[in-house]
Motif scaffolding. Structure first.
Motif, PDB file in Angstrom:
ATOM      1  N   GLY A 133       0.805  -1.209   0.000  1.00  0.00           N
ATOM      2  CA  GLY A 133       0.000   0.000   0.000  1.00  0.00           C
ATOM      3  C   GLY A 133       0.840   1.261   0.000  1.00  0.00           C
ATOM      4  N   SER A 134       2.150   1.128   0.220  1.00  0.00           N
ATOM      5  CA  SER A 134       3.050   2.278   0.167  1.00  0.00           C
ATOM      6  C   SER A 134       3.424   2.569  -1.282  1.00  0.00           C
ATOM      7  CB  SER A 134       4.307   1.995   0.981  1.00  0.00           C
ATOM      8  OG  SER A 134       5.076   0.961   0.358  1.00  0.00           O
ATOM      9  N   ASP A 135       4.115   3.667  -1.479  1.00  0.00           N
ATOM     10  CA  ASP A 135       4.555   4.012  -2.834  1.00  0.00           C
ATOM     11  C   ASP A 135       5.485   2.946  -3.399  1.00  0.00           C
ATOM     12  OD1 ASP A 135       3.098   6.326  -2.737  1.00  0.00           O
ATOM     13  OD2 ASP A 135       4.793   7.606  -2.159  1.00  0.00           O
ATOM     14  N   ALA A 136       6.275   2.330  -2.528  1.00  0.00           N
ATOM     15  CA  ALA A 136       7.239   1.340  -2.995  1.00  0.00           C
ATOM     16  C   ALA A 136       6.601  -0.018  -3.258  1.00  0.00           C
ATOM     17  CB  ALA A 136       8.358   1.187  -1.966  1.00  0.00           C
ATOM     18  N   MET A 137       5.499  -0.334  -2.565  1.00  0.00           N
ATOM     19  CA  MET A 137       4.848  -1.647  -2.676  1.00  0.00           C
ATOM     20  C   MET A 137       3.345  -1.427  -2.748  1.00  0.00           C
ATOM     21  SD  MET A 137       7.100  -3.886   0.051  1.00  0.00           S
ATOM     22  CE  MET A 137       6.137  -5.374  -0.229  1.00  0.00           C
ATOM     23  N   GLU A 138       2.871  -1.048  -3.919  1.00  0.00           N
ATOM     24  CA  GLU A 138       1.474  -0.654  -4.048  1.00  0.00           C
ATOM     25  C   GLU A 138       0.499  -1.805  -3.867  1.00  0.00           C
ATOM     26  OE1 GLU A 138       2.894  -1.812  -8.147  1.00  0.00           O
ATOM     27  OE2 GLU A 138       3.696  -0.685  -6.433  1.00  0.00           O
ATOM     28  N   ALA A 139       0.896  -3.019  -4.235  1.00  0.00           N
ATOM     29  CA  ALA A 139       0.011  -4.186  -4.165  1.00  0.00           C
ATOM     30  C   ALA A 139       0.878  -5.435  -4.252  1.00  0.00           C
ATOM     31  CB  ALA A 139      -1.007  -4.155  -5.307  1.00  0.00           C
ATOM     32  N   PRO A 140       0.345  -6.616  -3.916  1.00  0.00           N
ATOM     33  CA  PRO A 140       1.166  -7.834  -3.966  1.00  0.00           C
ATOM     34  C   PRO A 140       1.841  -8.082  -5.305  1.00  0.00           C
ATOM     35  CG  PRO A 140      -0.865  -8.261  -2.783  1.00  0.00           C
ATOM     36  CD  PRO A 140      -0.991  -6.876  -3.349  1.00  0.00           C
ATOM     37  N   SER A 141       1.227  -7.624  -6.389  1.00  0.00           N
ATOM     38  CA  SER A 141       1.820  -7.858  -7.702  1.00  0.00           C
ATOM     39  C   SER A 141       3.122  -7.097  -7.913  1.00  0.00           C
ATOM     40  CB  SER A 141       0.838  -7.492  -8.818  1.00  0.00           C
ATOM     41  OG  SER A 141       0.497  -6.113  -8.750  1.00  0.00           O
ATOM     42  N   VAL A 142       3.568  -6.325  -6.899  1.00  0.00           N
ATOM     43  CA  VAL A 142       4.881  -5.690  -6.986  1.00  0.00           C
ATOM     44  C   VAL A 142       5.968  -6.740  -7.197  1.00  0.00           C
ATOM     45  CG1 VAL A 142       5.317  -5.763  -4.489  1.00  0.00           C
ATOM     46  CG2 VAL A 142       6.404  -3.984  -5.888  1.00  0.00           C
ATOM     47  N   VAL A 143       5.673  -7.978  -6.823  1.00  0.00           N
ATOM     48  CA  VAL A 143       6.651  -9.057  -6.983  1.00  0.00           C
ATOM     49  C   VAL A 143       6.930  -9.361  -8.447  1.00  0.00           C
ATOM     50  CG1 VAL A 143       5.060 -11.030  -7.037  1.00  0.00           C
ATOM     51  CG2 VAL A 143       7.309 -11.285  -5.967  1.00  0.00           C
ATOM     52  N   ARG A 144       6.115  -8.839  -9.347  1.00  0.00           N
ATOM     53  CA  ARG A 144       6.335  -9.106 -10.777  1.00  0.00           C
ATOM     54  C   ARG A 144       7.733  -8.712 -11.218  1.00  0.00           C
ATOM     55  NH1 ARG A 144       3.026  -4.729 -10.130  1.00  0.00           N
ATOM     56  NH2 ARG A 144       3.787  -2.731 -10.911  1.00  0.00           N
ATOM     57  N   GLU A 145       8.307  -7.704 -10.573  1.00  0.00           N
ATOM     58  CA  GLU A 145       9.649  -7.242 -10.926  1.00  0.00           C
ATOM     59  C   GLU A 145      10.732  -8.154 -10.372  1.00  0.00           C
ATOM     60  OE1 GLU A 145       9.700  -3.363  -9.263  1.00  0.00           O
ATOM     61  OE2 GLU A 145       8.063  -2.619 -10.507  1.00  0.00           O
ATOM     62  N   ARG A 146      10.356  -9.068  -9.478  1.00  0.00           N
ATOM     63  CA  ARG A 146      11.336  -9.952  -8.848  1.00  0.00           C
ATOM     64  C   ARG A 146      10.945 -11.415  -8.998  1.00  0.00           C
ATOM     65  NH1 ARG A 146      15.853  -6.795  -8.073  1.00  0.00           N
ATOM     66  NH2 ARG A 146      15.086  -4.674  -7.734  1.00  0.00           N
ATOM     67  N   LEU A 147      10.224 -11.717 -10.039  1.00  0.00           N
ATOM     68  CA  LEU A 147       9.906 -13.111 -10.308  1.00  0.00           C
ATOM     69  C   LEU A 147      11.151 -13.858 -10.775  1.00  0.00           C
ATOM     70  CD1 LEU A 147       6.511 -12.715 -12.206  1.00  0.00           C
ATOM     71  CD2 LEU A 147       6.829 -13.732  -9.936  1.00  0.00           C
ATOM     72  N   PRO A 148      11.213 -15.160 -10.546  1.00  0.00           N
ATOM     73  CA  PRO A 148      12.328 -15.946 -11.083  1.00  0.00           C
ATOM     74  C   PRO A 148      12.391 -15.814 -12.596  1.00  0.00           C
ATOM     75  CG  PRO A 148      11.070 -17.229  -9.499  1.00  0.00           C
ATOM     76  CD  PRO A 148      10.271 -15.986  -9.766  1.00  0.00           C
ATOM     77  N   LYS A 149      13.569 -16.031 -13.154  1.00  0.00           N
ATOM     78  CA  LYS A 149      13.762 -15.828 -14.588  1.00  0.00           C
ATOM     79  C   LYS A 149      12.807 -16.667 -15.426  1.00  0.00           C
ATOM     80  CE  LYS A 149      15.967 -13.755 -17.886  1.00  0.00           C
ATOM     81  NZ  LYS A 149      16.182 -12.301 -17.939  1.00  0.00           N
TER      82      LYS A 149
END
Length: 297
Positions: A202-218
């Motif tokens: 919910g913060s600017d850095a982590m707006e929602a759980p899908s923020v993990v899309r940038e850190r998914l395994p290759k």
């Protein structure tokens, strides 16, 4: 580090040269705490005196020392071997280990007992080791490779594991608040885990759980597009998180636990239970997110 099959027996690569490419080496204290906590609870890491390999530990000894500290709480005789393909990094980590043994806490990480079973050596995906490891942790390594290279590197590492062994491969952000990993055994990939510092959602850095899309395994990061299962999972996870917004008054952890429960109720093969969910984890069977097959031809 390349389809899932069997690699050679113990020892280095054929030409004696470590397999892989030098990574950026960025690391930091506590960056891998979430994945370490997950590994520490796995049966493979609790085999008495087991060998655990920290593959591609980076520019300092930090992550290997922390891995040993966390695993040794439940398995005092655990042995950790850090492998890097850059000789300079091996030399530096070895010196840092010596300093940590003598001087207590240092800027490289925590203090370590003089008899703790930790060492560093030159090696890559071929995982040269004195015996077959029970666990290989390869975090933030395959990120720089092409997607088509992943399966082969998985296979090479899996071929080095001992019976019942575990390979953990994934990605985290620089401060360890957003990360994900694939767990693999001799049969191949078994699960995907997402782990977040949920009180920052919910913060600017982590707006929602899908923020993990940038850190998914290759193996998944380029598959987060409509029509792929991982895209559907992340979209559904965001919806579930939004639906559980009324629980925010009771804290982010309670909201995340309810979100995970909602995902399971919706038919997603979510494993574990509230004890793991409270840590900000969500683990699903690999079959739920496996990339769609490429069209023939």
């Amino acid at each position: 580090m390349d389809a899932v099959g069997r690699a050679g027996s113990a020892g280095a690569s054929v030409a004696g040269t470590p397999q892989g490419r030098i990574t950026r080496g960025t690391t930091g204290v506590n960056r891998l705490r979430r994945v370490d906590r997950w590994i520490a609870a796995h049966a493979a890491a609790r085999v008495p005196g087991c060998l655990v390999v920290d593959l591609g530990y980076g520019a300092s000894a930090t992550t290997s020392l922390e891995l040993h500290e966390r695993l040794s709480r439940a398995n005092p005789a655990v042995e950790v071997l850090g492998l890097e393909i850059d000789p300079a990094r091996v030399a530096l980590a070895t010196a840092q280990l010596a300093e940590a043994r003598l001087a207590g806490p240092t800027r490289y990480g925590r203090a370590i007992a003089s008899d703790a079973r930790v060492s560093f050596a030159l090696g890559g995906f071929e995982v040269p080791a004195p015996r077959r490891p029970q666990v290989i942790r390869a975090m933030n390594v395959l990120r720089q490779y092409d997607e088509h290279e992943v399966a082969g590197h998985w296979a090479t590492m899996l071929g080095r594991l001992g019976p019942g062994g575990l390979l953990v491969e994934g990605t985290s952000n620089e401060v360890g608040r957003v990360c994900s990993w694939v767990a693999l055994d001799a049969e191949g990939p078994r699960s995907l885990t997402i782990a977040l510092k949920v009180d920052e959602l919910g913060s600017d850095a982590m707006e929602a759980p899908s923020v993990v899309r940038e850190r998914l395994p290759k193996a998944l990061i380029h598959r987060n597009v409509p029509g792929e299962r991982i895209h559907e999972l992340l979209a559904e996870l965001d919806r579930a998180w939004a639906i559980e917004a009324p629980l925010a008054d009771f804290g982010a952890v309670q909201r995340w636990v309810a979100t995970a429960g909602r995902m399971r109720a919706a038919g997603w093969p979510v494993t574990g239970g509230p004890a793991r969910w409270r840590l900000g984890e969500l683990t699903v069977a690999w079959s739920a997110v496996a990339p769609a097959p490429s069209p023939a031809g």
